[in-house]
Design a protein around this motif. Structure first.
Motif, PDB file in Angstrom:
ATOM      1  N   PHE A  49      -1.122 -15.709 -40.122  1.00 54.13           N
ATOM      2  CA  PHE A  49      -1.934 -14.717 -39.404  1.00 54.13           C
ATOM      3  C   PHE A  49      -2.535 -13.704 -40.378  1.00 54.13           C
ATOM      4  O   PHE A  49      -3.721 -13.362 -40.285  1.00 54.13           O
ATOM      5  CB  PHE A  49      -1.070 -13.999 -38.355  1.00 54.13           C
ATOM      6  N   ILE A  50      -1.724 -13.224 -41.310  1.00 53.97           N
ATOM      7  CA  ILE A  50      -2.205 -12.265 -42.316  1.00 53.97           C
ATOM      8  C   ILE A  50      -3.345 -12.855 -43.128  1.00 53.97           C
ATOM      9  O   ILE A  50      -4.355 -12.198 -43.392  1.00 53.97           O
ATOM     10  CB  ILE A  50      -1.040 -11.834 -43.233  1.00 53.97           C
ATOM     11  N   HIS A  51      -3.201 -14.113 -43.530  1.00 53.55           N
ATOM     12  CA  HIS A  51      -4.221 -14.756 -44.357  1.00 53.55           C
ATOM     13  C   HIS A  51      -5.536 -14.963 -43.600  1.00 53.55           C
ATOM     14  O   HIS A  51      -6.611 -14.865 -44.195  1.00 53.55           O
ATOM     15  CB  HIS A  51      -3.691 -16.088 -44.889  1.00 53.55           C
ATOM     16  N   ILE A  52      -5.458 -15.226 -42.304  1.00 53.31           N
ATOM     17  CA  ILE A  52      -6.685 -15.370 -41.507  1.00 53.31           C
ATOM     18  C   ILE A  52      -7.459 -14.051 -41.507  1.00 53.31           C
ATOM     19  O   ILE A  52      -8.663 -14.022 -41.784  1.00 53.31           O
ATOM     20  CB  ILE A  52      -6.354 -15.791 -40.059  1.00 53.31           C
ATOM     21  N   VAL A  53      -6.754 -12.960 -41.201  1.00 56.98           N
ATOM     22  CA  VAL A  53      -7.414 -11.639 -41.152  1.00 56.98           C
ATOM     23  C   VAL A  53      -7.899 -11.236 -42.545  1.00 56.98           C
ATOM     24  O   VAL A  53      -8.977 -10.664 -42.700  1.00 56.98           O
ATOM     25  CB  VAL A  53      -6.458 -10.581 -40.578  1.00 56.98           C
ATOM     26  N   LEU A  54      -7.102 -11.545 -43.575  1.00 57.33           N
ATOM     27  CA  LEU A  54      -7.481 -11.204 -44.945  1.00 57.33           C
ATOM     28  C   LEU A  54      -8.764 -11.914 -45.362  1.00 57.33           C
ATOM     29  O   LEU A  54      -9.661 -11.303 -45.956  1.00 57.33           O
ATOM     30  CB  LEU A  54      -6.346 -11.574 -45.907  1.00 57.33           C
ATOM     31  N   LEU A  55      -8.878 -13.190 -45.046  1.00 62.74           N
ATOM     32  CA  LEU A  55     -10.081 -13.961 -45.399  1.00 62.74           C
ATOM     33  C   LEU A  55     -11.311 -13.427 -44.666  1.00 62.74           C
ATOM     34  O   LEU A  55     -12.406 -13.374 -45.226  1.00 62.74           O
ATOM     35  CB  LEU A  55      -9.874 -15.441 -45.080  1.00 62.74           C
ATOM     36  N   ILE A  83      12.498 -10.234 -37.488  1.00 63.55           N
ATOM     37  CA  ILE A  83      11.557  -9.299 -36.847  1.00 63.55           C
ATOM     38  C   ILE A  83      11.684  -7.910 -37.461  1.00 63.55           C
ATOM     39  O   ILE A  83      10.685  -7.216 -37.687  1.00 63.55           O
ATOM     40  CB  ILE A  83      11.801  -9.251 -35.319  1.00 63.55           C
ATOM     41  N   SER A  84      12.916  -7.492 -37.751  1.00 63.19           N
ATOM     42  CA  SER A  84      13.136  -6.196 -38.404  1.00 63.19           C
ATOM     43  C   SER A  84      12.484  -6.154 -39.779  1.00 63.19           C
ATOM     44  O   SER A  84      11.913  -5.130 -40.176  1.00 63.19           O
ATOM     45  CB  SER A  84      14.638  -5.925 -38.546  1.00 63.19           C
ATOM     46  N   ALA A  85      12.551  -7.274 -40.505  1.00 58.06           N
ATOM     47  CA  ALA A  85      11.902  -7.361 -41.818  1.00 58.06           C
ATOM     48  C   ALA A  85      10.386  -7.224 -41.671  1.00 58.06           C
ATOM     49  O   ALA A  85       9.732  -6.538 -42.475  1.00 58.06           O
ATOM     50  CB  ALA A  85      12.258  -8.689 -42.495  1.00 58.06           C
ATOM     51  N   PHE A  86       9.814  -7.850 -40.632  1.00 55.71           N
ATOM     52  CA  PHE A  86       8.374  -7.739 -40.375  1.00 55.71           C
ATOM     53  C   PHE A  86       7.983  -6.285 -40.093  1.00 55.71           C
ATOM     54  O   PHE A  86       6.985  -5.780 -40.628  1.00 55.71           O
ATOM     55  CB  PHE A  86       7.960  -8.605 -39.181  1.00 55.71           C
ATOM     56  N   LEU A  87       8.759  -5.621 -39.246  1.00 54.56           N
ATOM     57  CA  LEU A  87       8.467  -4.222 -38.899  1.00 54.56           C
ATOM     58  C   LEU A  87       8.528  -3.328 -40.130  1.00 54.56           C
ATOM     59  O   LEU A  87       7.701  -2.415 -40.292  1.00 54.56           O
ATOM     60  CB  LEU A  87       9.457  -3.730 -37.836  1.00 54.56           C
ATOM     61  N   PHE A  88       9.489  -3.598 -41.000  1.00 53.49           N
ATOM     62  CA  PHE A  88       9.631  -2.790 -42.212  1.00 53.49           C
ATOM     63  C   PHE A  88       8.436  -2.967 -43.145  1.00 53.49           C
ATOM     64  O   PHE A  88       7.868  -1.968 -43.622  1.00 53.49           O
ATOM     65  CB  PHE A  88      10.921  -3.157 -42.942  1.00 53.49           C
ATOM     66  N   ILE A  89       8.054  -4.223 -43.416  1.00 48.69           N
ATOM     67  CA  ILE A  89       6.951  -4.433 -44.367  1.00 48.69           C
ATOM     68  C   ILE A  89       5.616  -3.964 -43.797  1.00 48.69           C
ATOM     69  O   ILE A  89       4.744  -3.496 -44.551  1.00 48.69           O
ATOM     70  CB  ILE A  89       6.868  -5.908 -44.846  1.00 48.69           C
ATOM     71  N   TRP A  90       5.436  -4.037 -42.469  1.00 51.96           N
ATOM     72  CA  TRP A  90       4.216  -3.499 -41.859  1.00 51.96           C
ATOM     73  C   TRP A  90       4.191  -1.972 -41.998  1.00 51.96           C
ATOM     74  O   TRP A  90       3.171  -1.407 -42.398  1.00 51.96           O
ATOM     75  CB  TRP A  90       4.133  -3.906 -40.391  1.00 51.96           C
ATOM     76  N   SER A  91       5.290  -1.319 -41.646  1.00 52.59           N
ATOM     77  CA  SER A  91       5.353   0.150 -41.734  1.00 52.59           C
ATOM     78  C   SER A  91       5.149   0.613 -43.165  1.00 52.59           C
ATOM     79  O   SER A  91       4.400   1.567 -43.435  1.00 52.59           O
ATOM     80  CB  SER A  91       6.704   0.645 -41.214  1.00 52.59           C
ATOM     81  N   LEU A 142      -3.470  -5.631 -45.957  1.00 48.75           N
ATOM     82  CA  LEU A 142      -3.265  -7.076 -45.838  1.00 48.75           C
ATOM     83  C   LEU A 142      -2.828  -7.690 -47.158  1.00 48.75           C
ATOM     84  O   LEU A 142      -2.006  -8.609 -47.187  1.00 48.75           O
ATOM     85  CB  LEU A 142      -4.544  -7.746 -45.338  1.00 48.75           C
ATOM     86  N   ARG A 143      -3.381  -7.178 -48.255  1.00 49.04           N
ATOM     87  CA  ARG A 143      -2.970  -7.669 -49.569  1.00 49.04           C
ATOM     88  C   ARG A 143      -1.489  -7.373 -49.806  1.00 49.04           C
ATOM     89  O   ARG A 143      -0.739  -8.214 -50.305  1.00 49.04           O
ATOM     90  CB  ARG A 143      -3.819  -7.012 -50.655  1.00 49.04           C
ATOM     91  N   GLY A 144      -1.068  -6.155 -49.414  1.00 47.76           N
ATOM     92  CA  GLY A 144       0.338  -5.793 -49.542  1.00 47.76           C
ATOM     93  C   GLY A 144       1.223  -6.629 -48.639  1.00 47.76           C
ATOM     94  O   GLY A 144       2.320  -7.058 -49.033  1.00 47.76           O
ATOM     95  N   LEU A 145       0.771  -6.900 -47.419  1.00 49.55           N
ATOM     96  CA  LEU A 145       1.536  -7.734 -46.490  1.00 49.55           C
ATOM     97  C   LEU A 145       1.673  -9.158 -47.011  1.00 49.55           C
ATOM     98  O   LEU A 145       2.715  -9.802 -46.833  1.00 49.55           O
ATOM     99  CB  LEU A 145       0.856  -7.750 -45.116  1.00 49.55           C
ATOM    100  N   SER A 146       0.621  -9.649 -47.665  1.00 52.99           N
ATOM    101  CA  SER A 146       0.658 -11.003 -48.217  1.00 52.99           C
ATOM    102  C   SER A 146       1.718 -11.134 -49.305  1.00 52.99           C
ATOM    103  O   SER A 146       2.516 -12.083 -49.309  1.00 52.99           O
ATOM    104  CB  SER A 146      -0.719 -11.382 -48.774  1.00 52.99           C
ATOM    105  N   ILE A 147       1.753 -10.167 -50.230  1.00 50.23           N
ATOM    106  CA  ILE A 147       2.738 -10.231 -51.316  1.00 50.23           C
ATOM    107  C   ILE A 147       4.156 -10.034 -50.774  1.00 50.23           C
ATOM    108  O   ILE A 147       5.103 -10.703 -51.216  1.00 50.23           O
ATOM    109  CB  ILE A 147       2.407  -9.201 -52.421  1.00 50.23           C
ATOM    110  N   CYS A 148       4.322  -9.143 -49.775  1.00 49.58           N
ATOM    111  CA  CYS A 148       5.648  -8.912 -49.192  1.00 49.58           C
ATOM    112  C   CYS A 148       6.146 -10.146 -48.444  1.00 49.58           C
ATOM    113  O   CYS A 148       7.329 -10.506 -48.540  1.00 49.58           O
ATOM    114  CB  CYS A 148       5.605  -7.713 -48.245  1.00 49.58           C
TER     115      CYS A 148
END
Length: 304
Positions: free
Chosen positions: A47-53, A126-134, A86-92
Motif C-alpha cells: 500500500f505504501i509503495h502504491i501511494v509513493l509511486l 498492528i502496534s508496530a504499524f501505529l508506531f512507525i506511522w506516528s 512515505l519514504r520513511g514508512l518504506s524504510i521502516c
C-alpha cells in the motif's frame, strides 16, 4: 513531455499495477483466510509503495490538486510532506520485514527465538504499524515550514526542486541538524537491516551444512522458509543500494543548495526502482501466487 518524463511515468505506472495486484492478493488473504503476520507486513508495504509511486509522479498528483482548486503553496507542502513520510514508512516497513523474518527462522537455541510467539500476535504487528506511522508523521513535520510554492529564486534564494515548488532558505545550523537527525534515523534502520540480513545468512549457512546429514524430507519442509528468507535478503539488498544512491544525491543537493531537472529526474527514477521491483520479487517467490496464476492459466486454456 520529455523522454525522462515518459520513462518515469512508465516506471510508475508499471509499479502501481504490480503493487495493485499484490495488494488485492494480500487483502483477499487477510479477509478470507488465516493471514500470517508476514502477509500483513507485506500488504502494508505494498500500500505504501502504491501511494509513493503516485506521489512521486508529479503529473498525476498535480492533476488531482488542480481539480480540487487548491493553492500552489498547500500543494507543495503536501507533496513534500507526503513523499518524505512515505519514504520513511518504506524504510521502516522493510526493516520490520527483515527483523520479523530473522526472528521467524531463528532456531530455538538462539536468542531471538524467544520473540517468535510475540510476533505471531496480530495485535503486536498492528502496534508496530501505529508506531512507525506516528513516528514518521511527526518526524517529517519540518517540511511543512521549509517547503512551499516557488516565487523568485534570484531574490529569495529558494532552491527550486520542481516546476512549482521549492525549499525555503534555512539557517546552516538548522539544515545541519535536520540532515544529522535524518542520517541518524536512516543509518540505524539500514544498520539493523544489514545486521538481520547477516544473521539470516549465517542461519541459512548453518541450515545448509546440517541438511547434508539429514533426510531429504526435512530439507523439503525447510525450503519455504529458506525461499522467504532469500526473498527478504534480496529486497533488503535492493533497498540499501537504491537508498544510498538516493541519499548521496539528496545530501549533495541540500548541502550545495542546488537542484537541476535532470538530477531530480534521476533521483525520482532511483527512488521508484525499489517499490517497482519489490512486488515482482514477492510475486515470483510466493508459491501461493504462482500456483494461483498457473490455475488461472490452465482454466483459460480449457475455456479457449
Amino acid at each position: 513531455m520529455s523522454s525522462l518524463s515518459i520513462v518515469l511515468n512508465f516506471q510508475a505506472g508499471f509499479g502501481v499495477l504490480a503493487n495493485m495486484f499484490l495488494l488485492v492478493f494480500y487483502t483477499f488473504i487477510i479477509l478470507c483466510h488465516r493471514p500470517k503476520p508476514m502477509d500483513m507486513i507485506s500488504c502494508h508495504q505494498t500500500f505504501i509503495h502504491i501511494v509513493l509511486l503516485i506521489t512521486k509522479t508529479d503529473i498525476w498528483l498535480w492533476d488531482i490538486f488542480e481539480s480540487l482548486n487548491i493553492e500552489n503553496d498547500f500543494k507543495c507542502k503536501t507533496n513534500f510532506y507526503i513523499t518524505k513520510v512515505l519514504r520513511g514508512l518504506s524504510i521502516c516497513t522493510t526493516c520490520l520485514l527483515s527483523v520479523f523474518q530473522a526472528v521467524t527462522i531463528s532456531p530455538s537455541f538462539f536468542l531471538l527465538a524467544k520473540f517468535k510467539y510475540k510476533l505471531k500476535k496480530k495485535t503486536n504487528v498492528i502496534s508496530a504499524f501505529l508506531f512507525i506511522w506516528s513516528f514518521n508523521l511527526l518526524f517529517n513535520c519540518y517540511y511543512i515550514f521549509f517547503a512551499g510554492a516557488f516565487t523568485n529564486v534570484s531574490e529569495t534564494n529558494q532552491m527550486k526542486v520542481t516546476k512549482f515548488c521549492s525549499l525555503f532558505p534555512m539557517n546552516y545550523i538548522i539544515r545541519a541538524l535536520i540532515l544529522t537527525t535524518a542520517i541518524s534515523r536512516d543509518a540505524f534502520l539500514v544498520g539493523l537491516m544489514l545486521a538481520t540480513s547477516a544473521y539470516m545468512v549465517i542461519i541459512l549457512f548453518r541450515h545448509k551444512r546440517q541438511h547434508k546429514h539429514l533426510h531429504s524430507l526435512s530439507h523439503l519442509r525447510a525450503s519455504p522458509e529458506k525461499r522467504a528468507t532469500q526473498t527478504i535478503l534480496l529486497l533488503v539488498i535492493s533497498f540499501v543500494v537504491t537508498y544510498w544512491v538516493d541519499f548521496i544525491i539528496s545530501s549533495t543537493t541540500v548541502l550545495l543548495w542546488m537542484y537541476d531537472p535532470v538530477t531530480l529526474s534521476v533521483q525520482k527514477f532511483v527512488m521508484n526502482v525499489y517499490p517497482t521491483i519489490t512486488p515482482l520479487v514477492q510475486i515470483s517467490s510466493d508459491n501461493r501466487i504462482t500456483n494461483m496464476l498457473k490455475h488461472v492459466q490452465s482454466m483459460c486454456h480449457q475455456i479457449f
